[in-house]
Design a protein around this motif. Structure first.
Motif, PDB file in Angstrom:
ATOM      1  N   LEU A  90       0.846  -1.192   0.000  1.00  0.00           N
ATOM      2  CA  LEU A  90       0.000   0.000   0.000  1.00  0.00           C
ATOM      3  C   LEU A  90       0.879   1.238   0.000  1.00  0.00           C
ATOM      4  O   LEU A  90       1.790   1.368   0.818  1.00  0.00           O
ATOM      5  CB  LEU A  90      -0.906   0.020   1.244  1.00  0.00           C
ATOM      6  CG  LEU A  90      -1.641   1.332   1.535  1.00  0.00           C
ATOM      7  CD1 LEU A  90      -2.650   1.654   0.436  1.00  0.00           C
ATOM      8  CD2 LEU A  90      -2.332   1.273   2.900  1.00  0.00           C
ATOM      9  N   VAL A  91       0.608   2.150  -0.917  1.00  0.00           N
ATOM     10  CA  VAL A  91       1.248   3.462  -0.928  1.00  0.00           C
ATOM     11  C   VAL A  91       0.413   4.391  -0.050  1.00  0.00           C
ATOM     12  O   VAL A  91      -0.799   4.504  -0.232  1.00  0.00           O
ATOM     13  CB  VAL A  91       1.331   4.015  -2.369  1.00  0.00           C
ATOM     14  CG1 VAL A  91       1.836   5.447  -2.360  1.00  0.00           C
ATOM     15  CG2 VAL A  91       2.227   3.138  -3.225  1.00  0.00           C
ATOM     16  N   ALA A  92       1.040   5.038   0.922  1.00  0.00           N
ATOM     17  CA  ALA A  92       0.275   5.873   1.852  1.00  0.00           C
ATOM     18  C   ALA A  92       1.170   6.954   2.444  1.00  0.00           C
ATOM     19  O   ALA A  92       2.397   6.868   2.399  1.00  0.00           O
ATOM     20  CB  ALA A  92      -0.321   5.020   2.974  1.00  0.00           C
ATOM     21  N   LEU A  93       0.519   7.959   3.011  1.00  0.00           N
ATOM     22  CA  LEU A  93       1.212   9.067   3.667  1.00  0.00           C
ATOM     23  C   LEU A  93       0.759   9.178   5.113  1.00  0.00           C
ATOM     24  O   LEU A  93      -0.447   9.054   5.397  1.00  0.00           O
ATOM     25  CB  LEU A  93       0.914  10.382   2.945  1.00  0.00           C
ATOM     26  CG  LEU A  93       1.574  10.566   1.575  1.00  0.00           C
ATOM     27  CD1 LEU A  93       0.972  11.764   0.866  1.00  0.00           C
ATOM     28  CD2 LEU A  93       3.076  10.739   1.728  1.00  0.00           C
ATOM     29  N   PRO A  94       1.678   9.425   6.041  1.00  0.00           N
ATOM     30  CA  PRO A  94       1.262   9.576   7.441  1.00  0.00           C
ATOM     31  C   PRO A  94       0.431  10.839   7.615  1.00  0.00           C
ATOM     32  O   PRO A  94       0.673  11.868   6.977  1.00  0.00           O
ATOM     33  CB  PRO A  94       2.596   9.681   8.194  1.00  0.00           C
ATOM     34  CG  PRO A  94       3.571  10.169   7.172  1.00  0.00           C
ATOM     35  CD  PRO A  94       3.136   9.588   5.866  1.00  0.00           C
ATOM     36  N   VAL A  95      -0.571  10.750   8.477  1.00  0.00           N
ATOM     37  CA  VAL A  95      -1.403  11.916   8.790  1.00  0.00           C
ATOM     38  C   VAL A  95      -0.605  12.848   9.689  1.00  0.00           C
ATOM     39  O   VAL A  95      -0.106  12.448  10.744  1.00  0.00           O
ATOM     40  CB  VAL A  95      -2.710  11.482   9.487  1.00  0.00           C
ATOM     41  CG1 VAL A  95      -3.483  12.704   9.962  1.00  0.00           C
ATOM     42  CG2 VAL A  95      -3.559  10.647   8.531  1.00  0.00           C
ATOM     43  N   ARG A 118      -2.834   8.075   5.214  1.00  0.00           N
ATOM     44  CA  ARG A 118      -3.749   8.358   4.107  1.00  0.00           C
ATOM     45  C   ARG A 118      -3.392   7.451   2.933  1.00  0.00           C
ATOM     46  O   ARG A 118      -2.297   7.528   2.386  1.00  0.00           O
ATOM     47  CB  ARG A 118      -3.646   9.821   3.671  1.00  0.00           C
ATOM     48  CG  ARG A 118      -4.114  10.815   4.732  1.00  0.00           C
ATOM     49  CD  ARG A 118      -4.026  12.232   4.196  1.00  0.00           C
ATOM     50  NE  ARG A 118      -2.659  12.744   4.185  1.00  0.00           N
ATOM     51  CZ  ARG A 118      -2.083  13.347   3.156  1.00  0.00           C
ATOM     52  NH1 ARG A 118      -2.737  13.483   2.012  1.00  0.00           N
ATOM     53  NH2 ARG A 118      -0.851  13.810   3.241  1.00  0.00           N
ATOM     54  N   ALA A 119      -4.334   6.610   2.544  1.00  0.00           N
ATOM     55  CA  ALA A 119      -4.073   5.638   1.482  1.00  0.00           C
ATOM     56  C   ALA A 119      -4.078   6.309   0.114  1.00  0.00           C
ATOM     57  O   ALA A 119      -4.889   7.195  -0.168  1.00  0.00           O
ATOM     58  CB  ALA A 119      -5.106   4.525   1.527  1.00  0.00           C
ATOM     59  N   GLN A 120      -3.146   5.879  -0.731  1.00  0.00           N
ATOM     60  CA  GLN A 120      -3.102   6.300  -2.121  1.00  0.00           C
ATOM     61  C   GLN A 120      -3.103   5.057  -3.016  1.00  0.00           C
ATOM     62  O   GLN A 120      -3.252   3.936  -2.540  1.00  0.00           O
ATOM     63  CB  GLN A 120      -1.831   7.132  -2.387  1.00  0.00           C
ATOM     64  CG  GLN A 120      -1.734   8.435  -1.627  1.00  0.00           C
ATOM     65  CD  GLN A 120      -0.489   9.227  -2.013  1.00  0.00           C
ATOM     66  OE1 GLN A 120       0.567   8.676  -2.305  1.00  0.00           O
ATOM     67  NE2 GLN A 120      -0.618  10.552  -2.001  1.00  0.00           N
ATOM     68  N   THR A 121      -2.975   5.269  -4.282  1.00  0.00           N
ATOM     69  CA  THR A 121      -2.694   4.191  -5.218  1.00  0.00           C
ATOM     70  C   THR A 121      -1.460   4.603  -6.016  1.00  0.00           C
ATOM     71  O   THR A 121      -1.132   5.792  -6.055  1.00  0.00           O
ATOM     72  CB  THR A 121      -3.875   3.926  -6.185  1.00  0.00           C
ATOM     73  OG1 THR A 121      -4.091   5.073  -7.013  1.00  0.00           O
ATOM     74  CG2 THR A 121      -5.144   3.586  -5.415  1.00  0.00           C
ATOM     75  N   PRO A 122      -0.744   3.631  -6.611  1.00  0.00           N
ATOM     76  CA  PRO A 122      -1.144   2.243  -6.822  1.00  0.00           C
ATOM     77  C   PRO A 122      -1.097   1.403  -5.552  1.00  0.00           C
ATOM     78  O   PRO A 122      -0.351   1.693  -4.627  1.00  0.00           O
ATOM     79  CB  PRO A 122      -0.121   1.733  -7.846  1.00  0.00           C
ATOM     80  CG  PRO A 122       1.058   2.626  -7.717  1.00  0.00           C
ATOM     81  CD  PRO A 122       0.538   3.954  -7.291  1.00  0.00           C
ATOM     82  N   GLN A 123      -1.956   0.371  -5.556  1.00  0.00           N
ATOM     83  CA  GLN A 123      -1.911  -0.683  -4.554  1.00  0.00           C
ATOM     84  C   GLN A 123      -1.481  -1.941  -5.298  1.00  0.00           C
ATOM     85  O   GLN A 123      -2.111  -2.331  -6.284  1.00  0.00           O
ATOM     86  CB  GLN A 123      -3.271  -0.844  -3.882  1.00  0.00           C
ATOM     87  CG  GLN A 123      -3.666   0.414  -3.107  1.00  0.00           C
ATOM     88  CD  GLN A 123      -5.034   0.331  -2.455  1.00  0.00           C
ATOM     89  OE1 GLN A 123      -5.720  -0.690  -2.502  1.00  0.00           O
ATOM     90  NE2 GLN A 123      -5.443   1.433  -1.826  1.00  0.00           N
ATOM     91  N   GLY A 124      -0.366  -2.528  -4.863  1.00  0.00           N
ATOM     92  CA  GLY A 124       0.235  -3.621  -5.606  1.00  0.00           C
ATOM     93  C   GLY A 124       0.081  -4.957  -4.913  1.00  0.00           C
ATOM     94  O   GLY A 124       0.032  -5.037  -3.683  1.00  0.00           O
ATOM     95  N   PHE A 125       0.024  -6.015  -5.728  1.00  0.00           N
ATOM     96  CA  PHE A 125      -0.192  -7.360  -5.188  1.00  0.00           C
ATOM     97  C   PHE A 125       0.459  -8.411  -6.072  1.00  0.00           C
ATOM     98  O   PHE A 125       0.637  -8.204  -7.283  1.00  0.00           O
ATOM     99  CB  PHE A 125      -1.691  -7.680  -5.096  1.00  0.00           C
ATOM    100  CG  PHE A 125      -2.486  -6.688  -4.303  1.00  0.00           C
ATOM    101  CD1 PHE A 125      -2.616  -6.822  -2.930  1.00  0.00           C
ATOM    102  CD2 PHE A 125      -3.080  -5.599  -4.935  1.00  0.00           C
ATOM    103  CE1 PHE A 125      -3.332  -5.883  -2.199  1.00  0.00           C
ATOM    104  CE2 PHE A 125      -3.800  -4.660  -4.206  1.00  0.00           C
ATOM    105  CZ  PHE A 125      -3.924  -4.804  -2.837  1.00  0.00           C
ATOM    106  N   VAL A 156      -0.311  -6.932   3.866  1.00  0.00           N
ATOM    107  CA  VAL A 156       0.020  -5.847   2.940  1.00  0.00           C
ATOM    108  C   VAL A 156       1.043  -4.928   3.604  1.00  0.00           C
ATOM    109  O   VAL A 156       0.782  -4.360   4.669  1.00  0.00           O
ATOM    110  CB  VAL A 156      -1.238  -5.053   2.551  1.00  0.00           C
ATOM    111  CG1 VAL A 156      -0.877  -3.886   1.631  1.00  0.00           C
ATOM    112  CG2 VAL A 156      -2.259  -5.972   1.870  1.00  0.00           C
ATOM    113  N   ALA A 157       2.192  -4.785   2.970  1.00  0.00           N
ATOM    114  CA  ALA A 157       3.221  -3.860   3.458  1.00  0.00           C
ATOM    115  C   ALA A 157       2.837  -2.429   3.101  1.00  0.00           C
ATOM    116  O   ALA A 157       1.973  -2.195   2.252  1.00  0.00           O
ATOM    117  CB  ALA A 157       4.569  -4.221   2.858  1.00  0.00           C
ATOM    118  N   MET A 158       3.481  -1.468   3.746  1.00  0.00           N
ATOM    119  CA  MET A 158       3.233  -0.060   3.462  1.00  0.00           C
ATOM    120  C   MET A 158       4.534   0.621   3.080  1.00  0.00           C
ATOM    121  O   MET A 158       5.575   0.382   3.686  1.00  0.00           O
ATOM    122  CB  MET A 158       2.615   0.643   4.673  1.00  0.00           C
ATOM    123  CG  MET A 158       1.205   0.170   4.987  1.00  0.00           C
ATOM    124  SD  MET A 158       0.526   0.945   6.481  1.00  0.00           S
ATOM    125  CE  MET A 158       0.502   2.659   5.980  1.00  0.00           C
TER     126      MET A 158
END
Length: 343
Positions: A90-95, A118-125, A156-158
């Motif tokens: 998961l691509v994300a940014l800390p609040v 805060r979740a973004q995309t892409p989300q990879g698998f 899912v890793a971040m």
């Protein structure tokens, strides 16, 4: 995505009414697969896309929202690298902002932001894992693919996202995207130069193309001066040394190796550094063989190795008017320039 060397194909999920607009937008882009029609929800649309890929059985898949058009090469590379060791990412940014609840229009209690992202995309698998998860969870409603995956038992890793990877939902977002695009990225340039002398043989390799000749080129690998110069140019633009640093000539495993391995490696390093290749220009310097009849095939091959549009690749040739070692038909030289865009 189309310019990233780690991406092999792109499948777009569209609404049936949008096919003319899609065809116009995708025209001329490399790696595009036939689009498929989506469903009534995001979850159903993603499943439709995964099913359309099922026969291809890719190892990995990145699921990205079209509403985030400013994804960087660095984020794509980060997802691909994370999937080497995890089944999901998961691509994300800390609040970072203070969070409060609203109570009847008034400021309510603060919400602890520790561990909130805060979740973004892409989300990879890994492809098999997410396809199985979506199939098993199709009768339940989820907000994104990470929620589908975790509900199916997929860890899912971040990785940290990018503030510029914005989601366009209203007119203000469009204006911000326009400002980011107008800002552009930082351009960096690298140069490369290589020389190989003639020896026994009946052909030479130049820019990935076999060219018949009365001699061969002597080198530890296939002695492709064009690809070697291009490799060094890309490495120079990202500050990653030269070809010998990455493929030491004293290592026997590179003896006779095809030089497309070296160029592809440099392209992958550039993508991981968050850069995209804007232009490549290589000049081959020799009296013989004649290069002109082969330049278009060479452009095609370089573009294929790096996943670029051929318009971004230039191959030229010149002589030294009989001067120097090339003028004496003792070998071939090549010089190259690479322009990369960061951001």
């Amino acid at each position: 995505f189309a310019a990233h060397p780690g991406i092999d194909g792109i499948l777009t999920v569209i609404h049936g009414d949008d096919r003319p607009e899609y065809e116009a937008a995708a025209a001329g882009l490399p790696k595009m697969l036939p689009p498929c029609l989506g469903g009534a929800t995001r979850q159903a649309s993603v499943l439709a896309g995964l099913e359309a890929l099922a026969e291809r059985r890719p190892k990995m898949v990145l699921i990205h929202d079209g509403a985030r058009p400013l994804v960087s090469a660095g984020l794509i590379s980060g997802c691909i690298e994370a999937l080497d060791t995890h089944r999901g990412v998961l691509v994300a940014l800390p609040v970072t902002d203070t969070l409060r609840r609203s109570v009847k229009g008034l400021a309510g209690p603060t919400v602890p932001r520790d561990a909130l992202w805060r979740a973004q995309t892409p989300q990879g698998f890994r492809f098999d894992a997410i396809l199985d998860a979506h199939r098993r969870m199709a009768d339940q409603a989820f907000t994104d693919d990470v929620e589908v995956a975790t509900a199916a038992g997929v860890d899912v890793a971040m990785i940290e996202g990018d503030e510029d990877n914005i989601k366009i939902t209203d007119a203000a977002d469009l204006m911000r995207a326009a400002r980011l695009l107008a800002r552009g990225g930082e351009a960096r340039t690298g140069t490369g130069f290589d020389v190989h002398k003639f020896g026994p043989g009946d052909h030479v390799w130049l820019c990935g193309v076999r060219v018949s000749h009365t001699a061969g080129l002597i080198g530890h690998s296939d002695a492709d001066v064009g690809l070697h110069a291009l490799t060094d140019a890309i490495l120079g633009a990202i500050g990653a040394g030269d070809i010998g640093k990455h493929f030491p000539p004293e290592e026997m495993k590179w003896e006779g190796a095809a030089s497309d391995i070296f160029l592809a490696h440099a392209g992958n390093l550039a993508a991981r550094a968050g850069a995209r290749i804007s232009n490549l220009d290589v000049t081959l310097i020799c009296e013989r063989p004649k290069i002109g009849p082969h330049t278009e095939a060479m452009r095609d091959r370089v573009a294929e190795i790096l996943g670029l549009e051929r318009e971004r690749v230039s191959v030229k040739a010149t002589t030294t008017e009989g001067l120097g070692f090339t003028g004496r038909n003792e070998g071939i030289a090549a010089q190259a320039v690479a322009t990369l865009i960061f951001g």
